[in-house]
Design a protein around this motif. Structure first.
Motif, PDB file in Angstrom:
ATOM      1  N   ALA A 163      -3.452   0.211  -3.833  1.00 51.27           N
ATOM      2  CA  ALA A 163      -2.611   0.910  -4.804  1.00 51.27           C
ATOM      3  C   ALA A 163      -1.203   0.327  -4.830  1.00 51.27           C
ATOM      4  O   ALA A 163      -0.589   0.192  -5.902  1.00 51.27           O
ATOM      5  CB  ALA A 163      -2.566   2.403  -4.474  1.00 51.27           C
ATOM      6  N   ILE A 164      -0.676  -0.008  -3.660  1.00 53.33           N
ATOM      7  CA  ILE A 164       0.663  -0.605  -3.595  1.00 53.33           C
ATOM      8  C   ILE A 164       0.697  -1.934  -4.351  1.00 53.33           C
ATOM      9  O   ILE A 164       1.622  -2.209  -5.131  1.00 53.33           O
ATOM     10  CB  ILE A 164       1.079  -0.789  -2.127  1.00 53.33           C
ATOM     11  CG1 ILE A 164       1.369   0.575  -1.483  1.00 53.33           C
ATOM     12  CG2 ILE A 164       2.311  -1.695  -2.014  1.00 53.33           C
ATOM     13  CD1 ILE A 164       1.598   0.519   0.015  1.00 53.33           C
ATOM     14  N   ILE A 165      -0.325  -2.763  -4.146  1.00 54.09           N
ATOM     15  CA  ILE A 165      -0.362  -4.058  -4.828  1.00 54.09           C
ATOM     16  C   ILE A 165      -0.537  -3.881  -6.331  1.00 54.09           C
ATOM     17  O   ILE A 165       0.141  -4.540  -7.137  1.00 54.09           O
ATOM     18  CB  ILE A 165      -1.482  -4.936  -4.245  1.00 54.09           C
ATOM     19  CG1 ILE A 165      -1.146  -5.320  -2.800  1.00 54.09           C
ATOM     20  CG2 ILE A 165      -1.697  -6.191  -5.087  1.00 54.09           C
ATOM     21  CD1 ILE A 165      -2.244  -6.089  -2.091  1.00 54.09           C
ATOM     22  N   LEU A 166      -1.452  -2.996  -6.739  1.00 53.83           N
ATOM     23  CA  LEU A 166      -1.674  -2.786  -8.167  1.00 53.83           C
ATOM     24  C   LEU A 166      -0.442  -2.196  -8.846  1.00 53.83           C
ATOM     25  O   LEU A 166      -0.130  -2.547  -9.986  1.00 53.83           O
ATOM     26  CB  LEU A 166      -2.886  -1.887  -8.378  1.00 53.83           C
ATOM     27  CG  LEU A 166      -4.246  -2.516  -8.039  1.00 53.83           C
ATOM     28  CD1 LEU A 166      -5.352  -1.466  -8.138  1.00 53.83           C
ATOM     29  CD2 LEU A 166      -4.551  -3.697  -8.938  1.00 53.83           C
ATOM     30  N   ASP A 167       0.262  -1.306  -8.168  1.00 53.48           N
ATOM     31  CA  ASP A 167       1.511  -0.786  -8.720  1.00 53.48           C
ATOM     32  C   ASP A 167       2.496  -1.918  -8.961  1.00 53.48           C
ATOM     33  O   ASP A 167       3.182  -1.966  -9.984  1.00 53.48           O
ATOM     34  CB  ASP A 167       2.122   0.243  -7.767  1.00 53.48           C
ATOM     35  CG  ASP A 167       1.546   1.634  -7.946  1.00 53.48           C
ATOM     36  OD1 ASP A 167       0.650   1.805  -8.804  1.00 53.48           O
ATOM     37  OD2 ASP A 167       1.970   2.558  -7.217  1.00 53.48           O
ATOM     38  N   ALA A 168       2.598  -2.838  -7.979  1.00 49.85           N
ATOM     39  CA  ALA A 168       3.536  -3.952  -8.119  1.00 49.85           C
ATOM     40  C   ALA A 168       3.132  -4.881  -9.256  1.00 49.85           C
ATOM     41  O   ALA A 168       3.988  -5.438  -9.946  1.00 49.85           O
ATOM     42  CB  ALA A 168       3.620  -4.725  -6.804  1.00 49.85           C
ATOM     43  N   MET A 169       1.833  -5.045  -9.462  1.00 52.19           N
ATOM     44  CA  MET A 169       1.370  -5.904 -10.555  1.00 52.19           C
ATOM     45  C   MET A 169       1.772  -5.321 -11.900  1.00 52.19           C
ATOM     46  O   MET A 169       2.080  -6.060 -12.834  1.00 52.19           O
ATOM     47  CB  MET A 169      -0.148  -6.070 -10.485  1.00 52.19           C
ATOM     48  CG  MET A 169      -0.605  -6.950  -9.323  1.00 52.19           C
ATOM     49  SD  MET A 169      -2.405  -6.952  -9.078  1.00 52.19           S
ATOM     50  CE  MET A 169      -2.945  -7.800 -10.580  1.00 52.19           C
ATOM     51  N   GLY A 170       1.775  -4.004 -12.022  1.00 45.36           N
ATOM     52  CA  GLY A 170       2.209  -3.368 -13.264  1.00 45.36           C
ATOM     53  C   GLY A 170       1.320  -3.675 -14.446  1.00 45.36           C
ATOM     54  O   GLY A 170       1.812  -3.960 -15.545  1.00 45.36           O
ATOM     55  N   LEU A 171       0.005  -3.601 -14.248  1.00 49.91           N
ATOM     56  CA  LEU A 171      -0.924  -3.938 -15.324  1.00 49.91           C
ATOM     57  C   LEU A 171      -0.909  -2.897 -16.432  1.00 49.91           C
ATOM     58  O   LEU A 171      -0.791  -1.706 -16.182  1.00 49.91           O
ATOM     59  CB  LEU A 171      -2.347  -4.060 -14.757  1.00 49.91           C
ATOM     60  CG  LEU A 171      -2.556  -5.089 -13.646  1.00 49.91           C
ATOM     61  CD1 LEU A 171      -4.000  -5.036 -13.158  1.00 49.91           C
ATOM     62  CD2 LEU A 171      -2.198  -6.485 -14.130  1.00 49.91           C
ATOM     63  N   ASP A 172      -1.066  -3.360 -17.659  1.00 48.41           N
ATOM     64  CA  ASP A 172      -1.188  -2.458 -18.805  1.00 48.41           C
ATOM     65  C   ASP A 172      -2.639  -2.093 -19.092  1.00 48.41           C
ATOM     66  O   ASP A 172      -2.905  -1.184 -19.870  1.00 48.41           O
ATOM     67  CB  ASP A 172      -0.571  -3.100 -20.055  1.00 48.41           C
ATOM     68  CG  ASP A 172       0.931  -3.299 -19.909  1.00 48.41           C
ATOM     69  OD1 ASP A 172       1.581  -2.436 -19.279  1.00 48.41           O
ATOM     70  OD2 ASP A 172       1.441  -4.322 -20.411  1.00 48.41           O
ATOM     71  N   THR A 173      -3.559  -2.856 -18.523  1.00 48.60           N
ATOM     72  CA  THR A 173      -4.983  -2.621 -18.721  1.00 48.60           C
ATOM     73  C   THR A 173      -5.658  -2.553 -17.354  1.00 48.60           C
ATOM     74  O   THR A 173      -5.094  -3.018 -16.357  1.00 48.60           O
ATOM     75  CB  THR A 173      -5.625  -3.753 -19.549  1.00 48.60           C
ATOM     76  OG1 THR A 173      -5.426  -5.000 -18.860  1.00 48.60           O
ATOM     77  CG2 THR A 173      -4.980  -3.823 -20.936  1.00 48.60           C
ATOM     78  N   PRO A 174      -6.856  -1.985 -17.277  1.00 46.42           N
ATOM     79  CA  PRO A 174      -7.560  -1.955 -15.992  1.00 46.42           C
ATOM     80  C   PRO A 174      -7.756  -3.364 -15.452  1.00 46.42           C
ATOM     81  O   PRO A 174      -7.991  -4.303 -16.212  1.00 46.42           O
ATOM     82  CB  PRO A 174      -8.902  -1.291 -16.341  1.00 46.42           C
ATOM     83  CG  PRO A 174      -8.608  -0.473 -17.557  1.00 46.42           C
ATOM     84  CD  PRO A 174      -7.591  -1.259 -18.336  1.00 46.42           C
ATOM     85  N   PRO A 175      -7.655  -3.541 -14.139  1.00 49.20           N
ATOM     86  CA  PRO A 175      -7.821  -4.889 -13.576  1.00 49.20           C
ATOM     87  C   PRO A 175      -9.247  -5.394 -13.751  1.00 49.20           C
ATOM     88  O   PRO A 175     -10.207  -4.622 -13.667  1.00 49.20           O
ATOM     89  CB  PRO A 175      -7.478  -4.690 -12.092  1.00 49.20           C
ATOM     90  CG  PRO A 175      -7.733  -3.245 -11.835  1.00 49.20           C
ATOM     91  CD  PRO A 175      -7.380  -2.530 -13.100  1.00 49.20           C
TER      92      PRO A 175
END
Length: 229
Positions: A163-175
């Protein structure tokens, strides 16, 4: 640290809060039921004591009897919350990551690209570990020693790290599956970098190089931009 696929950065963050929020059905909590306010306060005292003892003397300094005495709980009660020292120290790492996650939400990385933001985030996490090397060593050793009985706690740490990494990525769409695979490789590298640094086999400068290098996978696995109209 292995990860579980998450549909989006926001969903991942929400899932991690559901898994580790308070009051909660905490791993290692009595009967795995949602904790009452009093039980949660007791659990927090235990985790605080664990972190304090580990920060002073590392893995060997965390003795269950001393944790119980300093937390003002009966030894049997401590074992109801955490069946072993490994359970306790993995939960301590979860607690430390929760605090880091909240700090990152308040002060997110400012870099423009997702790869740079993730690298900055992981180096901030690393510097937090660097400030408490004995505590970091105790938590990493606990993760290394964890067997199947500690799987729920280890999985919670993994989901929170994801979750920490995905938050940092800041994606607008599902990975995408490729992006989730990249996240897993990044986590493995970060964990390995911690181990090699703690053992004196890697410098902080080398850790930074390795983290920045592996975070390039984020750019390599990004979906292609849609064609211009």
């Amino acid at each position: 640290m292995a990860t579980d696929p998450r549909p989006s950065s926001r969903t991942a963050a929400g899932s991690s809060r559901a898994a580790v929020g308070s009051p909660r059905a905490a791993a290692g909590s009595p009967d795995s039921q949602p904790l009452t306010e009093r039980q949660e306060a007791r659990r927090r005292r235990i985790l605080h004591t664990s972190a304090h003892l580990a920060s002073r003397g590392g893995f060997d300094a965390v003795q269950m009897r001393e944790v119980a005495e300093q937390s003002n709980v009966a030894l049997g009660t401590l074992y109801r919350y955490f069946p072993s020292k490994i359970h306790l120290l993995v939960a301590t790492m979860q607690d430390q990551l929760e605090h880091l996650h909240e700090a990152l939400r308040k002060h997110p990385p400012a870099a423009a690209g997702p790869a740079e933001r993730v690298a900055d985030t992981l180096m901030r996490a690393f510097r937090a570990m660097q400030r408490e090397p004995h505590l970091a060593d105790a938590m990493v050793r606990a993760l290394t020693f964890a067997d199947r009985s500690v799987s729920p706690e280890v999985d919670t740490v993994s989901r929170l790290t994801t979750a920490i990494i995905l938050d940092a990525m800041g994606l607008d769409t599902p990975p995408s599956p490729e992006q989730l695979s990249a996240v897993r490789v990044i986590e493995h590298t970060w964990h390995s970098a911690l181990v090699t640094w703690l053992s004196g086999r890697a410098s902080i400068a080398q850790v930074k190089i390795d983290i920045e290098m592996v975070c390039r996978l984020i750019d390599l696995t990004a979906p292609p931009a849609p064609p211009a109209p």
